[in-house]
Design a protein around this motif. Structure first.
Motif, mmCIF file in Angstrom:
data_model
loop_
_atom_site.group_PDB
_atom_site.id
_atom_site.type_symbol
_atom_site.label_atom_id
_atom_site.label_comp_id
_atom_site.label_asym_id
_atom_site.label_seq_id
_atom_site.Cartn_x
_atom_site.Cartn_y
_atom_site.Cartn_z
ATOM 1 N N GLY A 72 -5.641 5.451 11.956
ATOM 2 C CA GLY A 72 -5.364 6.483 12.953
ATOM 3 C C GLY A 72 -3.889 6.780 13.138
ATOM 4 N N PHE A 73 -3.023 5.851 12.705
ATOM 5 C CA PHE A 73 -1.582 6.041 12.853
ATOM 6 C C PHE A 73 -0.940 6.623 11.605
ATOM 7 C CE2 PHE A 73 -2.570 3.101 16.205
ATOM 8 C CZ PHE A 73 -1.718 3.470 17.229
ATOM 9 N N GLY A 74 -1.756 6.950 10.590
ATOM 10 C CA GLY A 74 -1.213 7.565 9.383
ATOM 11 C C GLY A 74 -0.740 6.581 8.335
ATOM 12 N N ASP A 75 -1.055 5.286 8.498
ATOM 13 C CA ASP A 75 -0.699 4.284 7.481
ATOM 14 C C ASP A 75 -1.842 4.156 6.477
ATOM 15 O OD1 ASP A 75 1.727 3.433 8.838
ATOM 16 O OD2 ASP A 75 0.407 2.458 10.292
ATOM 17 N N VAL A 76 -1.502 4.063 5.187
ATOM 18 C CA VAL A 76 -2.535 3.832 4.181
ATOM 19 C C VAL A 76 -3.038 2.398 4.313
ATOM 20 C CG1 VAL A 76 -3.043 3.710 1.717
ATOM 21 C CG2 VAL A 76 -1.572 5.526 2.581
ATOM 22 N N VAL A 77 -4.357 2.246 4.395
ATOM 23 C CA VAL A 77 -4.949 0.909 4.526
ATOM 24 C C VAL A 77 -5.890 0.574 3.378
ATOM 25 C CG1 VAL A 77 -4.735 0.826 7.038
ATOM 26 C CG2 VAL A 77 -6.784 1.828 6.028
ATOM 27 N N ALA A 78 -6.280 1.593 2.594
ATOM 28 C CA ALA A 78 -7.250 1.354 1.523
ATOM 29 C C ALA A 78 -7.273 2.556 0.586
ATOM 30 C CB ALA A 78 -8.647 1.117 2.111
ATOM 31 N N LEU A 109 0.825 -1.213 0.000
ATOM 32 C CA LEU A 109 0.000 0.000 0.000
ATOM 33 C C LEU A 109 0.859 1.264 0.000
ATOM 34 C CD1 LEU A 109 -2.614 -1.344 2.539
ATOM 35 C CD2 LEU A 109 -3.158 -0.640 0.204
ATOM 36 N N LYS A 110 1.959 1.234 0.719
ATOM 37 C CA LYS A 110 2.871 2.379 0.731
ATOM 38 C C LYS A 110 3.452 2.618 -0.657
ATOM 39 C CE LYS A 110 6.793 4.251 3.387
ATOM 40 N NZ LYS A 110 7.712 4.582 2.298
ATOM 41 N N ALA A 111 3.928 1.542 -1.299
ATOM 42 C CA ALA A 111 4.493 1.654 -2.639
ATOM 43 C C ALA A 111 3.439 2.100 -3.654
ATOM 44 C CB ALA A 111 5.100 0.310 -3.062
ATOM 45 N N THR A 112 2.225 1.579 -3.514
ATOM 46 C CA THR A 112 1.137 1.930 -4.430
ATOM 47 C C THR A 112 0.755 3.403 -4.289
ATOM 48 O OG1 THR A 112 0.294 -0.333 -4.353
ATOM 49 C CG2 THR A 112 -1.235 1.370 -5.089
ATOM 50 N N TYR A 163 -17.624 5.521 -7.779
ATOM 51 C CA TYR A 163 -16.560 5.202 -6.821
ATOM 52 C C TYR A 163 -16.300 3.701 -6.801
ATOM 53 C CZ TYR A 163 -16.243 9.864 -4.762
ATOM 54 O OH TYR A 163 -16.018 11.198 -4.568
ATOM 55 N N LYS A 164 -15.049 3.353 -6.667
ATOM 56 C CA LYS A 164 -14.660 1.963 -6.466
ATOM 57 C C LYS A 164 -13.767 1.931 -5.232
ATOM 58 C CE LYS A 164 -13.144 -2.136 -8.964
ATOM 59 N NZ LYS A 164 -12.616 -2.665 -10.244
ATOM 60 N N ASN A 165 -14.188 1.175 -4.226
ATOM 61 C CA ASN A 165 -13.502 1.190 -2.936
ATOM 62 C C ASN A 165 -12.841 -0.148 -2.631
ATOM 63 O OD1 ASN A 165 -14.486 3.859 -2.363
ATOM 64 N ND2 ASN A 165 -16.470 2.926 -1.872
ATOM 65 N N THR A 166 -11.811 -0.087 -1.802
ATOM 66 C CA THR A 166 -11.103 -1.293 -1.388
ATOM 67 C C THR A 166 -12.046 -2.231 -0.642
ATOM 68 O OG1 THR A 166 -9.019 -0.090 -1.197
ATOM 69 C CG2 THR A 166 -9.172 -2.166 -0.021
ATOM 70 N N PRO A 167 -12.040 -3.515 -1.002
ATOM 71 C CA PRO A 167 -12.838 -4.473 -0.223
ATOM 72 C C PRO A 167 -12.175 -4.712 1.139
ATOM 73 C CG PRO A 167 -11.509 -5.618 -1.847
ATOM 74 C CD PRO A 167 -11.303 -4.152 -2.103
ATOM 75 N N GLN A 168 -12.841 -5.453 1.993
ATOM 76 C CA GLN A 168 -12.275 -5.778 3.307
ATOM 77 C C GLN A 168 -10.970 -6.544 3.137
ATOM 78 O OE1 GLN A 168 -14.442 -5.195 6.172
ATOM 79 N NE2 GLN A 168 -13.859 -6.669 7.713
ATOM 80 N N GLY A 193 -5.619 -5.640 -1.909
ATOM 81 C CA GLY A 193 -6.739 -4.943 -2.541
ATOM 82 C C GLY A 193 -6.353 -3.931 -3.596
ATOM 83 N N VAL A 194 -5.145 -4.075 -4.195
ATOM 84 C CA VAL A 194 -4.719 -3.072 -5.187
ATOM 85 C C VAL A 194 -4.748 -3.595 -6.619
ATOM 86 C CG1 VAL A 194 -3.337 -1.813 -3.505
ATOM 87 C CG2 VAL A 194 -2.252 -3.596 -4.880
ATOM 88 N N VAL A 195 -4.703 -4.910 -6.789
ATOM 89 C CA VAL A 195 -4.795 -5.470 -8.140
ATOM 90 C C VAL A 195 -5.826 -6.581 -8.151
ATOM 91 C CG1 VAL A 195 -2.371 -4.947 -8.666
ATOM 92 C CG2 VAL A 195 -2.985 -7.218 -7.835
ATOM 93 N N GLY A 196 -6.325 -6.863 -9.347
ATOM 94 C CA GLY A 196 -7.239 -7.971 -9.550
ATOM 95 C C GLY A 196 -6.701 -8.888 -10.631
ATOM 96 N N LYS A 197 -7.383 -9.998 -10.829
ATOM 97 C CA LYS A 197 -6.973 -10.933 -11.882
ATOM 98 C C LYS A 197 -8.216 -11.264 -12.708
ATOM 99 C CE LYS A 197 -3.974 -14.223 -10.937
ATOM 100 N NZ LYS A 197 -3.369 -15.493 -10.446
ATOM 101 N N ASN A 198 -8.125 -11.078 -14.040
ATOM 102 C CA ASN A 198 -9.288 -11.332 -14.888
ATOM 103 C C ASN A 198 -9.413 -12.810 -15.233
ATOM 104 O OD1 ASN A 198 -7.467 -11.866 -16.980
ATOM 105 N ND2 ASN A 198 -7.612 -9.782 -17.820
ATOM 106 N N GLU A 199 -10.454 -13.133 -16.032
ATOM 107 C CA GLU A 199 -10.723 -14.543 -16.324
ATOM 108 C C GLU A 199 -9.608 -15.192 -17.137
ATOM 109 O OE1 GLU A 199 -12.761 -11.829 -19.288
ATOM 110 O OE2 GLU A 199 -12.607 -12.006 -17.103
#
Length: 593
Positions: A211-217, A121-124, A232-237, A186-192
């Motif tokens: 809350g600590f300033g780390d990117v999580v989504a 997530l940091k690199a992304t 909008y497209k949001n990060t899944p759990q 949650g940053v890439v997907g894979k197609n069929e």
């Protein structure tokens, strides 16, 4: 001893480098009184502080709801995380490495998965952010310009851009990241066809921080006119992201709290609304990201402030979201006010700020309406109050709502509001008030209590003597050992403390939380929170208690031999028991002198 497969020695070091007062003060306002620090409890609704922290013992206790624990337990409850994650957070705060050798396979796997997710997530985030800065003519950059978001906000919120579907997977693979780890984050997907693609391809990217300033989504906003491109497209759990617990810009308001610059939080809906408010200097603004507020969100907000202003969108969906948010926030004991935008003037805070400026928006916030007043007035619009049937429906709805959240004093104020709308004598409304029944659960008895000697004085004596040992007021175990021969949690604590002293191993109260299950129903909780009288009085109490305890133990032993005497079968047995009874009687008489 270990806790969560991490050694007590390491946990002692961790606590030593994370003073509980310093950690707690990042979440709540503490005031020192005597030897303790006090605050309103972050775990339940209260107006009078009953949450206490003892710095000398490095533990907390709420005398209202009964929650207690060490600094690790505190982080677990405040951040709603498991033990291992709380330890990781405290390690990060103290700048020490998380132990790995003592962990089991599952703990190692989850830790590696979390660490890898944060790295990806940091690199992304850096990748997306550079994309935006290096492509000033992109659709994403033009969109931000059209919304008048300046470069300072782009930097503060680390806004980025996904320019296509292929570059991100190639970039991350080039950094050596594993395909499955990228998918799990949650940053890439894979197609069929089995090909990797950027999960947020061609969108404007809003990173979501914990809350600590780390990117999580991320939340990716479409800048395309294509009808099949959802807005909008949001990060899944994921292992690091739970949308029911994360609020947009919470990390920034938490920083304000640390600087003692936070009294009220403004809640808006969208990312752009939050950013527009921050750009206008209203840095105490957070966003629910278009999703309904949850009880977890409310708990996090309550950790920081008591006062909230809701300023959601002006459409009907925003109105309904406001109603739901009020219920959840009030349930957590927050003071809630509401700003309802005029849909004919501006659909959301961002549009209002652009049209009318910061001063007018601030004025509107300063005149925010009490949430119950808002609900009473707004719900009246659903009814024809000239109709008796509708008027009765409204009265029942209004009285139910008033009784749900209001104290008796507040009820009088709100009843006056209803009276003005329905023109019915206020005495009639008072009689019709629907009282909310609150059934309190009967506390379940602690099973261990039945195992303890059934004598209140002995239990109280055990608690006092153990407190004296725990707080190092007495160290002579020989005089009190007889009372701790039973099989119960107090005797178990006695044996633990005695071993520590005999081994010359230092200990404090927080050490107990590694070795015992402690809650507001346990006897050990009473030991920890024992209220000592003045030293002179306590010395007299100790001497008297030790004497009475010795007598009690001798009498118990004497009663045991009397029972044996009654059931004895031979003369030799009877003689032996009589001798024992005589010896014990002499000892008892000697103690009484």
């Amino acid at each position: 001893m270990t806790r969560g497969n991490i050694s007590s020695a390491f946990l002692d070091e961790l606590r030593a480098k994370n003073d509980i007062v310093d950690i707690a003060s990042k979440y709540i306002t503490l005031r020192k009184r005597g030897n303790s620090f006090w605050a309103c409890c972050p775990f339940h609704n209260e107006k009078t502080p009953s949450f206490s922290i003892r710095q000398d013992g490095q533990f907390f206790k709420c005398f209202g709801c009964g929650e207690s624990g060490d600094v690790i337990t505190l982080i677990m409850k405040l951040e709603n995380v498991d033990f291992l994650t709380a330890v990781e957070m405290l390690c990060k705060n103290a700048g020490i490495e998380m132990p790995t050798m003592a962990e089991n396979d599952e703990m190692q796997r989850r830790k590696k998965q979390r660490d890898k997710a944060y790295q990806i997530l940091k690199a992304t985030t850096e990748f997306y952010h550079k994309n935006l800065l290096n492509a000033p003519n992109s659709q994403q950059a033009h969109y931000l310009q059209s919304r008048k978001i300046n470069s300072a906000m782009i930097e503060k919120f680390q806004i980025g851009a996904s320019l296509n579907y292929d570059d991100l997977p190639k970039y991350l693979l080039g950094l050596g990241f594993d395909t499955q780890d990228m998918i799990n984050a949650g940053v890439v997907g894979k197609n069929e066809r089995g090909n990797l693609y950027d999960f947020y391809g061609t969108r404007l990217i809003f990173p979501i921080f914990n809350g600590f300033g780390d990117v999580v989504a991320y939340s990716g906003r479409s800048v395309s006119e294509a009808p099949d491109h959802t807005k909008y497209k949001n990060t899944p759990q994921t292992i690091v992201f739970n949308k029911s617990e994360i609020l947009f810009a919470y990390n920034f308001v938490r920083d304000l709290k640390k600087s003692h610059m936070l009294d009220t939080i403004i809640i808006v809906e969208g990312h752009i609304d939050v950013i527009a408010c921050h750009q206008a200097g209203l840095t105490n603004t957070i966003g629910c990201m278009g999703t309904a507020l949850t009880i977890q969100h409310a708990k996090k907000i309550k950790q920081l402030v008591d006062n909230v202003i809701l300023c959601l969108d002006a459409d009907n969906a925003g109105r309904m979201a406001t109603y739901k948010a009020i219920d959840i926030l009030k349930e957590e004991g927050l003071n809630v006010k509401v700003v309802r935008l005029d849909v004919n003037k501006a659909k959301d805070p961002d549009e209002y700020l652009k049209k009318y400026g910061k001063d007018n928006f601030m004025d509107m916030l300063s005149h925010a309406q009490d949430c119950v007043d808002f609900v009473l007035a707004d719900s009246a619009k659903k009814y024809d109050l000239n109709s008796n049937a509708d008027k009765n429906k409204y009265i029942q709805e209004a009285l139910n709502y008033i009784s749900k959240f209001s104290s008796p004093a507040e009820q009088e104020i709100y009843l006056n509001c209803v009276q003005q709308l329905v023109k019915i004598p206020i005495d009639v409304l008072r009689k019709s008030m629907v009282k909310k029944e609150t059934k309190k659960e009967e506390p379940k008895p602690d099973k261990k209590i039945g195992e303890i000697v059934n004598n209140k004085y002995i239990i109280d004596s055990k608690i006092m003597l153990l407190a004296a040992v725990l707080y190092k007021k007495i160290t002579n175990f020989d005089e009190i050992s007889g009372i701790f021969s039973t099989d119960d949690e107090l005797s178990e604590l006695y044996r633990f403390l005695r071993q520590k002293v005999e081994e010359k191993t230092d200990f404090n109260i927080s050490t107990l939380f590694d070795n015992f299950e402690i809650n507001d129903k346990s006897m050990i909780d009473r030991v920890i929170n024992y209220n000592f009288p003045d030293d002179a009085v306590f010395e007299t109490m100790i001497a008297d208690t030790i004497k009475r305890v010795k007598l009690y133990v001798l009498q118990e032993e004497k009663e045991k031999y009397r029972d044996l005497l009654i059931n004895s079968k031979t003369d030799d047995e009877r003689l032996n028991y009589l001798v024992k009874i005589k010896e014990l009687t002499d000892k008892i008489n000697k103690e009484k002198q």
